[in-house]
Scaffold this active site. Structure first.
Site, PDB file in Angstrom:
ATOM      1  N   ASP A  79       0.857  -1.177   0.000  1.00 56.58           N
ATOM      2  CA  ASP A  79       0.000   0.000   0.000  1.00 56.58           C
ATOM      3  C   ASP A  79       0.898   1.234   0.000  1.00 56.58           C
ATOM      4  O   ASP A  79       1.704   1.427   0.930  1.00 56.58           O
ATOM      5  CB  ASP A  79      -0.897  -0.011   1.239  1.00 56.58           C
ATOM      6  CG  ASP A  79      -1.980   1.065   1.209  1.00 56.58           C
ATOM      7  OD1 ASP A  79      -1.783   2.092   0.540  1.00 56.58           O
ATOM      8  OD2 ASP A  79      -3.010   0.873   1.877  1.00 56.58           O
ATOM      9  N   LYS A 139      10.694   8.466  -1.756  1.00 60.37           N
ATOM     10  CA  LYS A 139      11.572   8.224  -0.608  1.00 60.37           C
ATOM     11  C   LYS A 139      12.132   6.802  -0.621  1.00 60.37           C
ATOM     12  O   LYS A 139      13.295   6.579  -0.267  1.00 60.37           O
ATOM     13  CB  LYS A 139      10.790   8.451   0.695  1.00 60.37           C
ATOM     14  CG  LYS A 139      10.449   9.906   0.966  1.00 60.37           C
ATOM     15  CD  LYS A 139      11.636  10.698   1.480  1.00 60.37           C
ATOM     16  CE  LYS A 139      11.939  10.348   2.916  1.00 60.37           C
ATOM     17  NZ  LYS A 139      13.039  11.192   3.462  1.00 60.37           N
ATOM     18  N   SER A 171       0.564  12.300 -13.320  1.00 53.53           N
ATOM     19  CA  SER A 171      -0.259  13.380 -12.800  1.00 53.53           C
ATOM     20  C   SER A 171      -1.501  13.572 -13.666  1.00 53.53           C
ATOM     21  O   SER A 171      -1.936  12.660 -14.371  1.00 53.53           O
ATOM     22  CB  SER A 171       0.568  14.671 -12.722  1.00 53.53           C
ATOM     23  OG  SER A 171      -0.113  15.672 -11.998  1.00 53.53           O
ATOM     24  N   LYS A 189      -2.872  16.244  -7.310  1.00 50.13           N
ATOM     25  CA  LYS A 189      -1.942  16.239  -8.439  1.00 50.13           C
ATOM     26  C   LYS A 189      -1.078  17.498  -8.486  1.00 50.13           C
ATOM     27  O   LYS A 189       0.075  17.447  -8.945  1.00 50.13           O
ATOM     28  CB  LYS A 189      -2.707  16.065  -9.753  1.00 50.13           C
ATOM     29  CG  LYS A 189      -3.364  14.693  -9.894  1.00 50.13           C
ATOM     30  CD  LYS A 189      -2.371  13.543  -9.748  1.00 50.13           C
ATOM     31  CE  LYS A 189      -2.974  12.210 -10.145  1.00 50.13           C
ATOM     32  NZ  LYS A 189      -2.051  11.068  -9.920  1.00 50.13           N
ATOM     33  N   ILE A 218      -7.372   8.645 -22.324  1.00 46.47           N
ATOM     34  CA  ILE A 218      -6.724   7.555 -23.049  1.00 46.47           C
ATOM     35  C   ILE A 218      -7.731   6.424 -23.265  1.00 46.47           C
ATOM     36  O   ILE A 218      -8.331   5.915 -22.304  1.00 46.47           O
ATOM     37  CB  ILE A 218      -5.494   7.025 -22.286  1.00 46.47           C
ATOM     38  CG1 ILE A 218      -4.526   8.182 -21.965  1.00 46.47           C
ATOM     39  CG2 ILE A 218      -4.800   5.934 -23.091  1.00 46.47           C
ATOM     40  CD1 ILE A 218      -3.958   8.886 -23.175  1.00 46.47           C
TER      41      ILE A 218
END
Length: 314
Positions: A79, A139, A171, A189, A218
């Site tokens: 997650d 990170k 994004s 975003k 898309i």
């Protein structure tokens, strides 16, 4: 059934450009991210994809691996909202496949809802998946990307070992001009774009590049299915607002990914690459006949007719 190569990759790319490199992708079983990973693997790489649904993630990994004999694709249940889980996923990927050279922060969530019907829990969920998830992904992988770019220098020249040390964030363009029914996603975003900017500035001196890909509508994707009406009239009206007059194809997002990861994208850093046929230039508050602005908001009506409608329980 194998996905035809022309569906997810143009024929302009040299074979083997990602040979023995490793891509780490969150949300990698999704309809867009899976094609980005598939293109990478087809061009010689191996990959780890993460997701919360074990069956979908593991099945997606096996399906992607089928694109090239000998390819290794690992499905990891994790997650993105859990930093420890992302650290563990990145460590497993690097341990089992040998490195992490590229990364895509692609996990996301979306639905349509006006602020009057948007609960704080719903808003928080999108912020956690999209924004916090992108931060956690960065990170977790940046230490490995730093190692990769030491081996695969970003010199602007044709390095014999190819490229490495690249991250892409997925994004959206809603926050560029403002978009009704998308307060949660615009906030999330916009933050994702700035996380990418921070990575570009702070890790650029190490040779790492960080960029954003912003897809438009898309064809055949979960996002388009959830956020758009599918009747013939609505589709025709929506396509008419896109300057090139059509939906995008998944391969056009995959091609943008290959470009940014390849030698051709070595000097592109801190950029937002919008792949939407020019749609964001022509859209804004006007939602046409679907949810007419501002009548819809004045009426207090709920979003109906799409799978991604959301009504607050508060």
């Amino acid at each position: 059934m194998p996905v035809p190569r022309e569906t997810f990759l143009s024929n302009v790319w040299r074979e083997g450009i990602f040979k023995d490199k490793v891509l780490f992708c969150t949300g990698g079983a999704g309809t867009i991210c899976s094609m980005q990973v598939r293109a990478f693997v087809a061009l010689g790489g191996n990959a780890c994809i993460t997701g919360r649904n074990a069956e979908k993630t593991e099945k997606g990994a096996a399906d992607i691996a089928s694109v090239r004999p000998g390819a290794k694709v690992i499905g990891i249940v994790a997650d993105v909202r859990d930093m420890k889980a992302m650290d563990a996923a990145a460590e497993r990927c690097a341990t089992e496949l040998g490195s992490i050279d590229f990364a895509i922060a692609g996990a996301a969530g979306n639905f349509l809802a006006p602020m009057s019907q948007l609960s704080s829990n719903a808003f928080k969920t999108v912020m956690e998946i999209d924004t916090l998830g992108s931060f956690h992904t960065a990170k977790a992988v940046l230490p490995y990307l730093a190692q990769s770019v030491q081996k695969h220098k970003n010199s602007g020249k044709a390095e014999p070992t190819g490229t490495g040390g690249r991250i892409i964030f997925i994004s959206a363009s809603f926050h560029f001009r403002g978009q009704p029914l998308q307060a949660h996603v615009m906030a999330a975003k916009a933050a994702v774009d700035q996380i990418s900017s921070s990575v570009a500035m702070e890790y650029g001196p190490h040779g790492i590049t960080s960029n954003v890909i912003t897809p438009g509508p898309i064809a055949g994707t979960e996002g388009l299915e959830r956020l758009s009406k599918s009747d013939e009239r609505s589709v025709k009206e929506t396509k008419a607002k896109i300057p090139v007059g059509r939906w995008g194809e998944v391969k056009e997002i995959a091609d943008a990914t290959v470009f940014l990861f390849s030698e051709a994208g070595s000097y592109v850093n801190g950029h937002v690459l919008v792949v939407d046929g020019g749609q964001w230039k022509t859209t804004g508050a006007d939602m046409g006949s679907t949810w007419k602005y501002p009548d819809f908001f004045l009426s207090g009506a709920t979003v109906e007719g799409v799978k991604g409608g959301k009504k607050s329980k508060l």
